[in-house]
Design a protein around this motif. Sequence first.
Motif, PDB file in Angstrom:
ATOM      1  N   GLY A 152      51.068  75.318  74.501  1.00 24.97           N
ATOM      2  CA  GLY A 152      50.117  75.724  75.526  1.00 24.97           C
ATOM      3  C   GLY A 152      50.048  74.776  76.701  1.00 24.97           C
ATOM      4  O   GLY A 152      50.705  73.726  76.731  1.00 24.97           O
ATOM      5  N   PRO A 153      49.231  75.109  77.707  1.00 29.34           N
ATOM      6  CA  PRO A 153      49.128  74.298  78.928  1.00 29.34           C
ATOM      7  C   PRO A 153      48.630  72.883  78.664  1.00 29.34           C
ATOM      8  O   PRO A 153      49.012  71.948  79.382  1.00 29.34           O
ATOM      9  CB  PRO A 153      48.146  75.076  79.806  1.00 29.34           C
ATOM     10  CG  PRO A 153      47.475  76.054  78.910  1.00 29.34           C
ATOM     11  CD  PRO A 153      48.411  76.342  77.800  1.00 29.34           C
ATOM     12  N   ASP A 154      47.789  72.719  77.647  1.00 25.49           N
ATOM     13  CA  ASP A 154      47.306  71.375  77.330  1.00 25.49           C
ATOM     14  C   ASP A 154      48.420  70.491  76.790  1.00 25.49           C
ATOM     15  O   ASP A 154      48.480  69.291  77.081  1.00 25.49           O
ATOM     16  CB  ASP A 154      46.152  71.444  76.327  1.00 25.49           C
ATOM     17  CG  ASP A 154      46.523  72.200  75.056  1.00 25.49           C
ATOM     18  OD1 ASP A 154      47.341  73.142  75.126  1.00 25.49           O
ATOM     19  OD2 ASP A 154      45.994  71.858  73.982  1.00 25.49           O
ATOM     20  N   VAL A 155      49.337  71.096  76.008  1.00 30.43           N
ATOM     21  CA  VAL A 155      50.492  70.353  75.481  1.00 30.43           C
ATOM     22  C   VAL A 155      51.381  69.888  76.632  1.00 30.43           C
ATOM     23  O   VAL A 155      51.810  68.729  76.692  1.00 30.43           O
ATOM     24  CB  VAL A 155      51.292  71.233  74.495  1.00 30.43           C
ATOM     25  CG1 VAL A 155      52.558  70.514  74.031  1.00 30.43           C
ATOM     26  CG2 VAL A 155      50.426  71.624  73.292  1.00 30.43           C
ATOM     27  N   THR A 156      51.627  70.795  77.588  1.00 31.50           N
ATOM     28  CA  THR A 156      52.466  70.460  78.742  1.00 31.50           C
ATOM     29  C   THR A 156      51.805  69.357  79.586  1.00 31.50           C
ATOM     30  O   THR A 156      52.479  68.419  80.038  1.00 31.50           O
ATOM     31  CB  THR A 156      52.712  71.710  79.598  1.00 31.50           C
ATOM     32  OG1 THR A 156      53.260  72.741  78.780  1.00 31.50           O
ATOM     33  CG2 THR A 156      53.673  71.420  80.732  1.00 31.50           C
ATOM     34  N   ASP A 212      58.942  78.035  73.440  1.00 33.85           N
ATOM     35  CA  ASP A 212      58.474  78.813  74.596  1.00 33.85           C
ATOM     36  C   ASP A 212      57.036  78.437  74.938  1.00 33.85           C
ATOM     37  O   ASP A 212      56.259  78.070  74.048  1.00 33.85           O
ATOM     38  CB  ASP A 212      58.494  80.314  74.280  1.00 33.85           C
ATOM     39  CG  ASP A 212      59.881  80.847  74.002  1.00 33.85           C
ATOM     40  OD1 ASP A 212      60.690  80.887  74.951  1.00 33.85           O
ATOM     41  OD2 ASP A 212      60.166  81.238  72.856  1.00 33.85           O
ATOM     42  N   PRO A 213      56.654  78.589  76.214  1.00 35.47           N
ATOM     43  CA  PRO A 213      55.248  78.362  76.582  1.00 35.47           C
ATOM     44  C   PRO A 213      54.371  79.542  76.179  1.00 35.47           C
ATOM     45  O   PRO A 213      54.838  80.677  76.062  1.00 35.47           O
ATOM     46  CB  PRO A 213      55.312  78.227  78.108  1.00 35.47           C
ATOM     47  CG  PRO A 213      56.523  79.002  78.506  1.00 35.47           C
ATOM     48  CD  PRO A 213      57.503  78.870  77.383  1.00 35.47           C
ATOM     49  N   GLN A 214      53.088  79.261  75.972  1.00 30.74           N
ATOM     50  CA  GLN A 214      52.096  80.300  75.756  1.00 30.74           C
ATOM     51  C   GLN A 214      50.899  80.026  76.667  1.00 30.74           C
ATOM     52  O   GLN A 214      50.715  78.908  77.149  1.00 30.74           O
ATOM     53  CB  GLN A 214      51.644  80.336  74.294  1.00 30.74           C
ATOM     54  CG  GLN A 214      50.932  79.079  73.826  1.00 30.74           C
ATOM     55  CD  GLN A 214      50.506  79.131  72.366  1.00 30.74           C
ATOM     56  OE1 GLN A 214      51.057  79.876  71.568  1.00 30.74           O
ATOM     57  NE2 GLN A 214      49.508  78.337  72.001  1.00 30.74           N
ATOM     58  N   THR A 215      50.069  81.043  76.894  1.00 28.22           N
ATOM     59  CA  THR A 215      48.921  80.876  77.783  1.00 28.22           C
ATOM     60  C   THR A 215      47.760  80.176  77.082  1.00 28.22           C
ATOM     61  O   THR A 215      46.982  79.475  77.725  1.00 28.22           O
ATOM     62  CB  THR A 215      48.447  82.242  78.318  1.00 28.22           C
ATOM     63  OG1 THR A 215      48.162  83.102  77.213  1.00 28.22           O
ATOM     64  CG2 THR A 215      49.524  82.880  79.191  1.00 28.22           C
ATOM     65  N   ARG A 246      49.222  74.875  70.036  1.00 27.45           N
ATOM     66  CA  ARG A 246      50.536  75.367  69.639  1.00 27.45           C
ATOM     67  C   ARG A 246      50.372  76.590  68.753  1.00 27.45           C
ATOM     68  O   ARG A 246      49.366  76.725  68.056  1.00 27.45           O
ATOM     69  CB  ARG A 246      51.323  74.270  68.905  1.00 27.45           C
ATOM     70  CG  ARG A 246      51.667  73.074  69.788  1.00 27.45           C
ATOM     71  CD  ARG A 246      52.385  71.980  69.000  1.00 27.45           C
ATOM     72  NE  ARG A 246      52.863  70.912  69.859  1.00 27.45           N
ATOM     73  CZ  ARG A 246      52.141  69.855  70.232  1.00 27.45           C
ATOM     74  NH1 ARG A 246      50.873  69.727  69.790  1.00 27.45           N
ATOM     75  NH2 ARG A 246      52.653  68.933  71.016  1.00 27.45           N
ATOM     76  N   GLY A 247      51.355  77.454  68.774  1.00 25.02           N
ATOM     77  CA  GLY A 247      51.278  78.665  67.960  1.00 25.02           C
ATOM     78  C   GLY A 247      52.632  79.046  67.421  1.00 25.02           C
ATOM     79  O   GLY A 247      53.664  78.489  67.823  1.00 25.02           O
ATOM     80  N   PRO A 248      52.657  80.016  66.497  1.00 24.39           N
ATOM     81  CA  PRO A 248      53.939  80.480  65.959  1.00 24.39           C
ATOM     82  C   PRO A 248      54.772  81.146  67.047  1.00 24.39           C
ATOM     83  O   PRO A 248      54.242  81.713  68.003  1.00 24.39           O
ATOM     84  CB  PRO A 248      53.529  81.483  64.879  1.00 24.39           C
ATOM     85  CG  PRO A 248      52.150  81.916  65.265  1.00 24.39           C
ATOM     86  CD  PRO A 248      51.515  80.743  65.927  1.00 24.39           C
ATOM     87  N   SER A 249      56.067  81.077  66.911  1.00 19.02           N
ATOM     88  CA  SER A 249      56.966  81.603  67.933  1.00 19.02           C
ATOM     89  C   SER A 249      56.955  83.121  67.966  1.00 19.02           C
ATOM     90  O   SER A 249      57.009  83.783  66.929  1.00 19.02           O
ATOM     91  CB  SER A 249      58.399  81.128  67.666  1.00 19.02           C
ATOM     92  OG  SER A 249      59.306  81.791  68.525  1.00 19.02           O
ATOM     93  N   LYS A 250      56.904  83.678  69.157  1.00 19.89           N
ATOM     94  CA  LYS A 250      57.056  85.127  69.283  1.00 19.89           C
ATOM     95  C   LYS A 250      58.462  85.569  68.924  1.00 19.89           C
ATOM     96  O   LYS A 250      58.713  86.733  68.642  1.00 19.89           O
ATOM     97  CB  LYS A 250      56.721  85.564  70.710  1.00 19.89           C
ATOM     98  CG  LYS A 250      57.604  84.976  71.787  1.00 19.89           C
ATOM     99  CD  LYS A 250      57.065  85.318  73.156  1.00 19.89           C
ATOM    100  CE  LYS A 250      57.830  84.604  74.244  1.00 19.89           C
ATOM    101  NZ  LYS A 250      57.221  84.789  75.569  1.00 19.89           N
ATOM    102  N   ARG A 251      59.413  84.611  68.925  1.00 17.03           N
ATOM    103  CA  ARG A 251      60.800  84.917  68.581  1.00 17.03           C
ATOM    104  C   ARG A 251      61.050  84.923  67.086  1.00 17.03           C
ATOM    105  O   ARG A 251      62.065  85.420  66.625  1.00 17.03           O
ATOM    106  CB  ARG A 251      61.744  83.874  69.189  1.00 17.03           C
ATOM    107  CG  ARG A 251      61.740  83.797  70.675  1.00 17.03           C
ATOM    108  CD  ARG A 251      62.560  82.614  71.153  1.00 17.03           C
ATOM    109  NE  ARG A 251      62.442  82.448  72.577  1.00 17.03           N
ATOM    110  CZ  ARG A 251      63.221  83.051  73.482  1.00 17.03           C
ATOM    111  NH1 ARG A 251      64.167  83.852  73.081  1.00 17.03           N
ATOM    112  NH2 ARG A 251      63.037  82.847  74.765  1.00 17.03           N
ATOM    113  N   GLY A 252      60.168  84.248  66.346  1.00 12.42           N
ATOM    114  CA  GLY A 252      60.421  84.049  64.927  1.00 12.42           C
ATOM    115  C   GLY A 252      61.215  82.796  64.649  1.00 12.42           C
ATOM    116  O   GLY A 252      61.566  82.506  63.509  1.00 12.42           O
ATOM    117  N   VAL A 253      61.534  82.028  65.706  1.00 12.56           N
ATOM    118  CA  VAL A 253      62.245  80.755  65.577  1.00 12.56           C
ATOM    119  C   VAL A 253      61.549  79.746  66.483  1.00 12.56           C
ATOM    120  O   VAL A 253      61.258  80.046  67.638  1.00 12.56           O
ATOM    121  CB  VAL A 253      63.721  80.868  66.007  1.00 12.56           C
ATOM    122  CG1 VAL A 253      64.442  79.544  65.812  1.00 12.56           C
ATOM    123  CG2 VAL A 253      64.437  81.971  65.234  1.00 12.56           C
TER     124      VAL A 253
END
Length: 473
Positions: free
Chosen positions: A383-387, A364-367, A371-378
Motif C-alpha cells: 500500500g501507499p504507506d509501505v511505499t 504490485d501496488p494496492q490502494t 500489505r495484502g495477498p496478491s491479486k495474481r496469486g503470486v
Amino acid sequence: MADAVSLKNKGNDAFKQKDWPGAIEYYTKAIELNEQEPSFFTNRAQANIKLEAYGYAIADASKAIEIDPNFAKAYYRRAVANTAILKHGDAIHDWKAVVRKNPADKVAKAQYEACQKMVKRDAFLKAIEIADAPSAAEGLDLESMVVEDTYDGVRLKDEMTQEFVNDMIERFKNGKKLHRKYVFQIILAVKNLVYEEATMVETIVAPEHKLTVCGDTHGQYFDLLEIFRLNGFPSEKHGYLFNGDFVDRGSWSTEIALLLYAYKMMYPKFFFLNRGNHETDDMNRMYGFEGECKAKYNERVFKLFSESFSALPLATLIGDKYLTLHGGLFSDDAITLDDIRKLNRHNQRQPGQAGLMMEMLWTDPQTMPGRGPSKRGVGLQFGPDVTKRFCEKNGLEAVIRSHEVRMEGYEVEHDGRCITVFSAPKYCDSTENKGAYINIESDYKLQFNKFDAVPHPDIKPMAYANNGMMSMM
C-alpha cells in the motif's frame, strides 16, 4: 435481481468492448445487489483473467463453486487461472471436474489432457534439474561457424555496428531471421556484459543527456519500433532502460530480445535492461518464448537466452532518486537499497516462490494501506504507506515499476511515489490500452509520453505457446 441483471449486462457490454476494468466495476455492483448468483462471479473472474489478476479470478470462481458446486463454468475459470500462474497441480483437479460434469465438451477434455502433460513435464524437469548444469555455450565454436555466401544480411565482426542494427531492424520487419552465428554471438556478448553489472545498476543523467524508461514490451516488436520512431533511437546521449518483460505473449519476442541486446552491445554504459518475471524459464515455457526460439532458431538459442536472463540486473537506481524495478516493493519494511546491492543474483538463477528476487519481480501496488495477498496469486501487494516508508528511509523520490497493464500506458499512485509504466499498447491485441514511456533529463523531472499501437503482420499473440490453454486467457 432485475437491477443486478441490468448491471451484469452492462458489464457484458464493457467486456465486449475489451474494457476489462469497466466490466469488473459493473460485475462488482451486480454482486453487491445479489451475492448468490454464481454467474456474476464467473463473469468477473473472466474479466480478472484478462487483466492477469489470476488470484482474484481464483477467488471469484471459488465463490461461485461455493454457491453452486455443480456450476461447470466456475471450475473452468479456476482451472484457467491456476494454469496461468503455473499451478498445474491445482488446475488439473478443476479440469477433471469440468470433464466429469460435461463429458461431451471436447475443448475441456483437450485442456484436461494438456494439463496432465504439463504436470508430468514439470515433474520430469524437476527430477533432472542439476544445480550446476554446464552452460549451453560449452562446445559452441563461433570461430568455425560459417556464414554462407547466400546470407543476404550485413556481416557482424567483433563489435556491434549501426549498420548491422539498421539491417537487423529491417530484416525483422520483413519476417527474416539473423544468421544463427550472429544470434549466438549477440546473446553471449550480452550475457557477459550484464553478468558483470551490479544487481542494482546505479546511473545518472548527465547534462544534455536523456534517459527513457520503458515498461513491458512483451514481444510487440512493431510497437517497440514506434517508441524509437517517436522518441528517437538509442545513442550515447540518449540512453534507454527497459524494465523487464521483453518476451512472451507477443509473437516477435526473439526480435525484441535480439534488438535490445544489440543496443546493449553497442551502448553498454547507456542502455540498461532489468529482469522481469517473464525473463524466467517457467514463464517462457508457458507463454511462448521457448517455443518461438525453437521455431525460429533452435533449442540452444533458448537455453543461451535463459542463461543471459538469469544474469540480468534486478533494478536500476536513477540519480539516487528513482528505484526502477519490474514488480515492486517488499514484504518486510527492513529491506533497503543496500539489501538489493548485496543480493547475489548469480546464486539463484530462477526467482522461486519466495524471497527478495521473487518480490522484486512479482509484487504490485494496492490502494489500501499495509500489505495484502496478491491479486495474481503470486507475491503480494503493498500500500501507499509501505511505499512512503521505503522512499523516506532510502532517500528516494519514487519507485518506478512496470508489470501491469495501465489503460493510459502509465499511472502515478501512492501520492506520486509509485509510478507504473507499461509499453505494450493494445496488449495481446485484446486490451484497448495505450503504451507509455518516461523521459528523464538531468533535472530528473519525469516526462510522461503516451502512444498508440501500430499495425503488425497477421500473426496472433501466443502463436508459439505450446498448449491450447493459452487461447482461453
